[in-house]
Structure formats: structure tokens, C-alpha cells
Enzyme design. Structure first.
Site, PDB file in Angstrom:
ATOM      1  N   GLN A 101      -7.226  81.345  46.247  1.00 11.54           N
ATOM      2  CA  GLN A 101      -7.457  82.706  45.736  1.00 11.54           C
ATOM      3  C   GLN A 101      -8.410  82.737  44.547  1.00 11.54           C
ATOM      4  O   GLN A 101      -8.856  83.809  44.137  1.00 11.54           O
ATOM      5  CB  GLN A 101      -6.123  83.371  45.368  1.00 11.54           C
ATOM      6  CG  GLN A 101      -5.263  83.645  46.595  1.00 11.54           C
ATOM      7  CD  GLN A 101      -3.945  84.257  46.202  1.00 11.54           C
ATOM      8  OE1 GLN A 101      -3.043  83.573  45.752  1.00 11.54           O
ATOM      9  NE2 GLN A 101      -3.827  85.570  46.347  1.00 11.54           N
ATOM     10  N   HIS A 119      -0.620  79.981  51.808  1.00 12.06           N
ATOM     11  CA  HIS A 119      -2.000  80.064  51.304  1.00 12.06           C
ATOM     12  C   HIS A 119      -2.673  78.692  51.346  1.00 12.06           C
ATOM     13  O   HIS A 119      -3.828  78.564  51.746  1.00 12.06           O
ATOM     14  CB  HIS A 119      -2.013  80.533  49.847  1.00 12.06           C
ATOM     15  CG  HIS A 119      -2.076  82.022  49.664  1.00 12.06           C
ATOM     16  ND1 HIS A 119      -3.110  82.787  50.134  1.00 12.06           N
ATOM     17  CD2 HIS A 119      -1.234  82.873  49.026  1.00 12.06           C
ATOM     18  CE1 HIS A 119      -2.903  84.062  49.803  1.00 12.06           C
ATOM     19  NE2 HIS A 119      -1.764  84.138  49.132  1.00 12.06           N
TER      20      HIS A 119
HETATM   21 NI    NI Z   1      -0.788  85.761  48.259  1.00  9.53          NI
END
Ligand code: NI
Length: 192
Positions: free
Chosen positions: A50, A157
Site C-alpha cells: 500500500q 495484502h
Molecule cells: Ni487493506
């Protein structure tokens, strides 16, 4: 330093993280920046992807109010019953699942890479993981409730799986226009 949070549509979110091998200053600096970024965005978890890095690294802090004492939120840290607040901020490096409960729970999830999008996701109620800390030391952690959910979301993730992949078909269908818009927006930003 606050880092840019990558949004849905950025290919990095679909890139599996490599194992972390160096536990030096650079890693500490990166984790510090990830925590700062997560707190600033009012998130409870953030994965390396991210912030644009495909690594097996994620940070978690449920940011519980001081008076929260949910019985569900217990943790077993290195075989010892531990008050959950003492674990935060939790830095998970090269995590792997040792055991996960067959018992599942449904709950709404969101993600900093999907602003304004929420959906119900089924996850194991309890799990035990092993992972390394910032010093490279291995630990085990048994968790339930929101922490177990958050760990599973973050570990997804690291393996390039997103929470929308786990939505029921009808819910995904409903969110489709919103997701397509976000994806196109991100792609536009990337080609700028
Ligand atoms: Ni997330």
C-alpha cells in the site's frame, strides 16, 4: 514521513511481497514511515504494497480506546496471555499462518486503498501466526476478534489478495461501478 497510499488499480497491490531479509536501519525507517502514514489516515493496518513496496511486511494498530475491554480481543503472544494493547504497534514481518479456526465470522471491512468502500468478508475467527519482529526475532501470536480479522486482511495484502476478492458475488456486483471508477482514476494518475 507520510507516504502516499496506493489505491485500487495500482498494479503494486496485485504484487506478492518478497521475504524481508535485511533487518537494518532502512527497515526501521520504512516501518516508522508506514506507522506515521497509517495513523494519519486513521487506518488500523497498512501493508508494504500500500506504500508501493512488494514486501512481506505490514503494521497493525487497532487504536482501541483506553476503556475498551472486549473479551473477544485476547491475544497469546509467545505462549503467554497478553493484554492486546501491549502488542501495538504490531509489526508483522514474513508472517505465516500456523493454524486457523474452521469457525468463521462475517464482518464489514474497509481498506485504505479503497476509500469509501466497505463490504462483508468471511474470515477465520481465530488464528495463530508466526512472524518476525523488527530485530528479526521470531514470535508466535494467537489472536481472535478484530485482531484476527485485521491480521488476515493484512496477510492477504502481502499475498496480493484484496478484500473485494472475498466479497459475495451480489455485494461485489453492487460495488462494481464504484470500483471501476476508482480503478480508472488510479490508472489516470499513474499515466500522468
Ligand atoms: Ni487493506
Amino acid at each position: 514521513m507520510i507516504l502516499q497510499v496506493k489505491k485500487y488499480g495500482d498494479p503494486i497491490l496485485r504484487t506478492k511481497g518478497k521475504l524481508v531479509k535485511e533487518f537494518g536501519f532502512e527497515l526501521k525507517e520504512l516501518v516508522g514511515n508506514m506507522l506515521e502514514t497509517m495513523y494519519e489516515a486513521h487506518g488500523i493496518g497498512l501493508a508494504a504494497q500500500q506504500v508501493g513496496l512488494a514486501l512481506q511486511l505490514s503494521v497493525i494498530d487497532l487504536q482501541l480506546p483506553p476503556d475498551t475491554r472486549e473479551t473477544e480481543l485476547t491475544a497469546v503472544y509467545d505462549s503467554k496471555e497478553t493484554p492486546i494493547e501491549l502488542l501495538f504497534p504490531l509489526v508483522l514481518i514474513n508472517p505465516s499462518i500456523v493454524e486457523a479456526s474452521c469457525e468463521k465470522a462475517f464482518h464489514e471491512e474497509g481498506c485504505l486503498s479503497f476509500p469509501g468502500t466497505w463490504g462483508d468478508v468471511v474470515r477465520a475467527k481465530w488464528l495463530t501466526i508466526k512472524y518476525k519482529d523488527l530485530q528479526g526475532h521470531e514470535h508466535t501470536l494467537g489472536a481472535g476478534g478484530l485482531l484476527a480479522r485485521c491480521i488476515q486482511h493484512e496477510m492477504d495484502h502481502l499475498n496480493a489478495v484484496l478484500f473485494i476478492d472475498r466479497l459475495q458475488k451480489s455485494e461485489l456486483q453492487e460495488l462494481k461501478p464504484q470500483l471501476t471508477k476508482l480503478q480508472l482514476n488510479t490508472k489516470k494518475q499513474l499515466t500522468k
